[in-house]
Design an enzyme around this catalytic site. Structure first.
Site, PDB file in Angstrom:
ATOM      1  N   ASP A  33       0.843  -1.196   0.000  1.00 38.72           N
ATOM      2  CA  ASP A  33       0.000   0.000   0.000  1.00 38.72           C
ATOM      3  C   ASP A  33       0.881   1.251   0.000  1.00 38.72           C
ATOM      4  O   ASP A  33       1.618   1.490   0.966  1.00 38.72           O
ATOM      5  CB  ASP A  33      -0.892  -0.016   1.241  1.00 38.72           C
ATOM      6  CG  ASP A  33      -2.105   0.886   1.135  1.00 38.72           C
ATOM      7  OD1 ASP A  33      -2.146   1.732   0.229  1.00 38.72           O
ATOM      8  OD2 ASP A  33      -3.011   0.749   1.973  1.00 38.72           O
ATOM      9  N   ASP A  34       0.833   2.030  -1.077  1.00 39.15           N
ATOM     10  CA  ASP A  34       1.617   3.271  -1.196  1.00 39.15           C
ATOM     11  C   ASP A  34       3.119   3.017  -1.257  1.00 39.15           C
ATOM     12  O   ASP A  34       3.919   3.875  -0.871  1.00 39.15           O
ATOM     13  CB  ASP A  34       1.325   4.234  -0.047  1.00 39.15           C
ATOM     14  CG  ASP A  34      -0.001   4.970  -0.203  1.00 39.15           C
ATOM     15  OD1 ASP A  34      -0.767   4.625  -1.113  1.00 39.15           O
ATOM     16  OD2 ASP A  34      -0.264   5.895   0.589  1.00 39.15           O
ATOM     17  N   CYS A  71      -5.315   3.981  -4.596  1.00 41.41           N
ATOM     18  CA  CYS A  71      -5.550   2.679  -3.986  1.00 41.41           C
ATOM     19  C   CYS A  71      -6.867   2.023  -4.372  1.00 41.41           C
ATOM     20  O   CYS A  71      -6.888   0.891  -4.850  1.00 41.41           O
ATOM     21  CB  CYS A  71      -5.417   2.773  -2.476  1.00 41.41           C
ATOM     22  SG  CYS A  71      -6.187   4.202  -1.733  1.00 41.41           S
ATOM     23  N   ARG A  75      -7.280  -1.445  -6.543  1.00 44.83           N
ATOM     24  CA  ARG A  75      -7.740  -2.693  -5.937  1.00 44.83           C
ATOM     25  C   ARG A  75      -8.949  -3.260  -6.684  1.00 44.83           C
ATOM     26  O   ARG A  75      -9.067  -4.476  -6.857  1.00 44.83           O
ATOM     27  CB  ARG A  75      -8.039  -2.453  -4.459  1.00 44.83           C
ATOM     28  CG  ARG A  75      -6.764  -2.209  -3.668  1.00 44.83           C
ATOM     29  CD  ARG A  75      -6.964  -1.503  -2.334  1.00 44.83           C
ATOM     30  NE  ARG A  75      -5.676  -1.064  -1.844  1.00 44.83           N
ATOM     31  CZ  ARG A  75      -4.836  -1.818  -1.121  1.00 44.83           C
ATOM     32  NH1 ARG A  75      -5.195  -3.046  -0.790  1.00 44.83           N
ATOM     33  NH2 ARG A  75      -3.667  -1.348  -0.732  1.00 44.83           N
ATOM     34  N   LYS A 119      -6.401  -5.440   3.690  1.00 45.20           N
ATOM     35  CA  LYS A 119      -7.237  -4.300   3.321  1.00 45.20           C
ATOM     36  C   LYS A 119      -8.189  -4.628   2.178  1.00 45.20           C
ATOM     37  O   LYS A 119      -7.818  -5.283   1.208  1.00 45.20           O
ATOM     38  CB  LYS A 119      -6.324  -3.137   2.926  1.00 45.20           C
ATOM     39  CG  LYS A 119      -7.020  -1.888   2.419  1.00 45.20           C
ATOM     40  CD  LYS A 119      -5.993  -0.781   2.196  1.00 45.20           C
ATOM     41  CE  LYS A 119      -6.573   0.452   1.527  1.00 45.20           C
ATOM     42  NZ  LYS A 119      -5.577   1.537   1.400  1.00 45.20           N
ATOM     43  N   HIS A 121     -10.430  -1.960   0.212  1.00 42.04           N
ATOM     44  CA  HIS A 121     -10.901  -0.584   0.048  1.00 42.04           C
ATOM     45  C   HIS A 121     -12.108  -0.602  -0.884  1.00 42.04           C
ATOM     46  O   HIS A 121     -12.083  -0.037  -1.988  1.00 42.04           O
ATOM     47  CB  HIS A 121      -9.775   0.282  -0.510  1.00 42.04           C
ATOM     48  CG  HIS A 121      -9.908   1.731  -0.167  1.00 42.04           C
ATOM     49  ND1 HIS A 121      -8.870   2.616  -0.272  1.00 42.04           N
ATOM     50  CD2 HIS A 121     -10.953   2.458   0.302  1.00 42.04           C
ATOM     51  CE1 HIS A 121      -9.255   3.822   0.094  1.00 42.04           C
ATOM     52  NE2 HIS A 121     -10.525   3.743   0.442  1.00 42.04           N
ATOM     53  N   HIS A 216       1.571   2.499   3.941  1.00 41.62           N
ATOM     54  CA  HIS A 216       0.641   3.641   3.966  1.00 41.62           C
ATOM     55  C   HIS A 216       0.680   4.304   5.347  1.00 41.62           C
ATOM     56  O   HIS A 216       0.838   3.635   6.365  1.00 41.62           O
ATOM     57  CB  HIS A 216      -0.767   3.117   3.683  1.00 41.62           C
ATOM     58  CG  HIS A 216      -1.793   4.163   3.362  1.00 41.62           C
ATOM     59  ND1 HIS A 216      -2.211   5.113   4.266  1.00 41.62           N
ATOM     60  CD2 HIS A 216      -2.521   4.387   2.230  1.00 41.62           C
ATOM     61  CE1 HIS A 216      -3.136   5.876   3.715  1.00 41.62           C
ATOM     62  NE2 HIS A 216      -3.341   5.455   2.471  1.00 41.62           N
ATOM     63  N   ASP A 320      -0.138  -0.780  -5.036  1.00 37.31           N
ATOM     64  CA  ASP A 320      -1.365  -0.214  -5.602  1.00 37.31           C
ATOM     65  C   ASP A 320      -1.173   1.158  -6.244  1.00 37.31           C
ATOM     66  O   ASP A 320      -2.020   1.619  -6.998  1.00 37.31           O
ATOM     67  CB  ASP A 320      -2.478  -0.156  -4.547  1.00 37.31           C
ATOM     68  CG  ASP A 320      -2.133   0.706  -3.344  1.00 37.31           C
ATOM     69  OD1 ASP A 320      -0.978   1.169  -3.227  1.00 37.31           O
ATOM     70  OD2 ASP A 320      -3.019   0.909  -2.491  1.00 37.31           O
ATOM     71  N   ASN A 321      -0.092   1.849  -5.924  1.00 34.25           N
ATOM     72  CA  ASN A 321       0.234   3.135  -6.555  1.00 34.25           C
ATOM     73  C   ASN A 321       1.652   3.502  -6.156  1.00 34.25           C
ATOM     74  O   ASN A 321       2.304   2.776  -5.393  1.00 34.25           O
ATOM     75  CB  ASN A 321      -0.739   4.254  -6.147  1.00 34.25           C
ATOM     76  CG  ASN A 321      -1.082   4.296  -4.690  1.00 34.25           C
ATOM     77  OD1 ASN A 321      -2.207   3.992  -4.276  1.00 34.25           O
ATOM     78  ND2 ASN A 321      -0.103   4.663  -3.861  1.00 34.25           N
ATOM     79  N   LYS A 361       1.961   9.226  -6.157  1.00 37.64           N
ATOM     80  CA  LYS A 361       0.565   8.802  -6.081  1.00 37.64           C
ATOM     81  C   LYS A 361      -0.370   9.924  -6.526  1.00 37.64           C
ATOM     82  O   LYS A 361      -0.147  11.091  -6.224  1.00 37.64           O
ATOM     83  CB  LYS A 361       0.247   8.408  -4.640  1.00 37.64           C
ATOM     84  CG  LYS A 361      -1.189   8.036  -4.340  1.00 37.64           C
ATOM     85  CD  LYS A 361      -1.335   7.713  -2.858  1.00 37.64           C
ATOM     86  CE  LYS A 361      -2.765   7.367  -2.474  1.00 37.64           C
ATOM     87  NZ  LYS A 361      -2.886   7.063  -1.025  1.00 37.64           N
TER      88      LYS A 361
END
Length: 506
Positions: A33-34, A71, A75, A119, A121, A216, A320-321, A361
């Site tokens: 994540d991030d 994100c 996803r 996670k 989202h 993140h 994710d980014n 991002k």
């Protein structure tokens, strides 16, 4: 080396990919994540990631893998093989996914035990969309040590809200009051390991989707992990970024056409002593979060080795980014890295995280949309640390898993027609059967938009911003806008983007 020769040599090291039912591989899909493009060792980082590095050394690293810059659309795209615009996630996640089938539903139909830890989202409960088990956070971010009410003898947890929804299968906890040893990365992995043990004797393959919330924000990590990085970032942005750039060239992740994009960080020496100390601490904690994630991935590897299932397990790792420049300001106790302080990485270190790329991002420039992609399969990929330069996108993950599993993509789900997946299996590119991507790929998030066809990319950031054109073969860092030199190419790509917009209805 010409692509044809490269892929020809690569094919000599790759065993035939079997997808017969009795040889269906187990699959572990890991999403960070991030995480920035250069934030793990195999992509240039100084952060210690020996387990991810091992997967890379015994697998394949893609150098041109893309996400969606944000994100929740990433996803949704990963789950469905469709663009976020096609499933209703182009702007918000507060509604059910539409028009598609999820990778859980697809693999469940092929006989897989489907497990999801971490996670989500999104809106749909995972167990309503093809997953047998679920444990995790159904939101964007939470306090890593305590997402719920304050516990005895601890600081007030720094939170956007203290009622982030957590689920154990279908049981909702809102707020979630975790035990004293809770840390998101640890507990997501803990439940995954428990499931692997629970289903160890089952005569069917498994699919484990492990969706971490690290790194993140809030920047929080265990003290022992932070201690490993004390003083390692005292040299500042410029030195760390240049060092990563040189390591990337040594690893072969980037070639001679790459140059460092213009820095967006401030000069390190322009900061006061106190600000430099704060920035050091932020990066120490960020590195510790990545380190802990790698440790937990190592626990999964060791568990599968102990169960005798490692050889026939496909690992896929990506983000994710790009690294995030977003800043969240929540008053806390001031102790960076602890339960009582919500700290964000910020633009300056995010620029380092995405070395050597532009921006971060939320942008459709390379720094916002490129992700590491490691694919490792001891039984199926007999390789020694090869690099794959095929342009790939999150839309390709579901078709790739479908081919690996021998799963048939349905025409409908629960009596409703579903759209065919937009992506393509990456196995032909891995085998060396394919080196050119015929179909263009597209991005649109917030005020960012882009289209890539071949080595040409058209990109803009801003509601009324002009399009910029880049030849990624000659200029992969997006430094020279050549839209005035090649107006017909810019016009062609703009028309493709507008046609795609109409198709996806955004």
């Amino acid at each position: 080396m010409p692509f044809s020769i490269f892929f020809g040599l690569l094919w000599l090291f790759i065993a035939p990919l079997e997808t017969k039912m009795q040889d269906q591989p187990n699959i572990v899909l890991i999403l960070a994540d991030d995480l920035g493009w250069s934030d793990i060792g195999a992509y240039g980082s100084e952060v210690e990631t020996p387990n991810l590095d091992w997967l890379a050394q015994n697998g394949i690293r893609f150098t041109q893998m893309y996400n969606t810059a944000k994100c929740n659309p990433s996803r949704a795209t990963l789950l469905t093989g469709l663009y976020a615009q096609q499933v209703g996630y182009e702007a918000t996640y507060l509604q059910p996914l539409k028009n598609g089938i999820t990778v859980g539903e697809l693999l469940q139909s092929a006989g897989y035990r489907t497990l999801w830890a971490g996670k989500h989202h999104g809106f749909d409960h995972p167990m309503d969309r093809g997953f047998d088990r679920y444990y995790g956070l159904m939101e964007g971010a939470s306090n890593h040590f305590n997402p719920g009410p304050r516990r005895e003898n601890e600081a007030q947890p720094a939170q956007k809200r203290n009622d982030r929804p957590f689920y154990e299968d279908r049981k909702l906890f809102q707020p979630y009051s975790p035990p004293s040893d809770f840390y998101t990365t640890d507990y997501f992995t803990k439940h995954a390991l428990q499931w692997l043990e629970e289903y160890r004797e089952e005569d069917k393959p498994f699919f484990l989707y492990l969706a971490y919330t690290a790194p993140h924000d809030p920047l929080m990590a265990w003290p022992e992990d932070i201690e490993k990085y004390r003083g390692k970032y005292a040299e500042g942005y410029e030195v760390i970024r240049q060092r990563r750039f040189e390591k990337q060239k040594m690893l072969g992740i980037i070639d001679e056409n790459y140059v460092l994009s213009e820095a967006t960080h401030v000069p390190w020496l322009s900061l006061s002593d106190s600000l430099r100390k704060v920035e050091e601490q932020k990066m120490e904690v960020y590195a510790a979060m990545i380190d802990r994630m790698d440790q937990k991935i190592g626990d999964i590897i060791q568990k599968l080795r102990a169960l005798g299932k490692l050889e026939n397990t496909v690992f896929i790792f990506l983000s994710d980014n790009g690294a995030s420049a977003e800043m969240v300001n929540i008053p806390g106790d001031g102790k960076i890295g602890t339960v009582g302080q919500w700290t964000s990485l910020g633009q300056d270190w995010a620029n380092v995280g995405n070395t050597p790329l532009r921006f971060y991002k939320n942008y459709s420039f390379e720094g916002g949309i490129k992700t590491p992609l490691i694919i490792s399969w001891p039984k199926g990929l007999r390789t020694q640390n090869p690099l794959n330069h095929y342009p790939a996108h999150l839309i390709d993950i579901l078709p790739t898993l479908a081919e690996l599993a021998g799963a048939n993509y349905p025409l409908e789900l629960n009596g409703k027609a579903v759209l065919p997946a937009e992506g393509e299996s990456l196995l032909p590119a891995i085998r060396g059967d394919k080196s050119i991507r015929e179909k263009p790929i597209f991005w649109e998030w917030a005020v960012g938009r882009a289209v890539r066809k071949g080595n040409w990319k058209l990109v803009a950031h801003g509601k009324d911003a002009d399009w910029e054109l880049y030849d990624l073969e000659k200029d992969p860092s997006e430094i020279q806008n050549v839209s005035l030199r090649f107006p017909e190419k810019a016009k062609e790509l703009k028309a493709l983007f507008e046609e795609w917009k109409k198709k996806v209805g955004s």
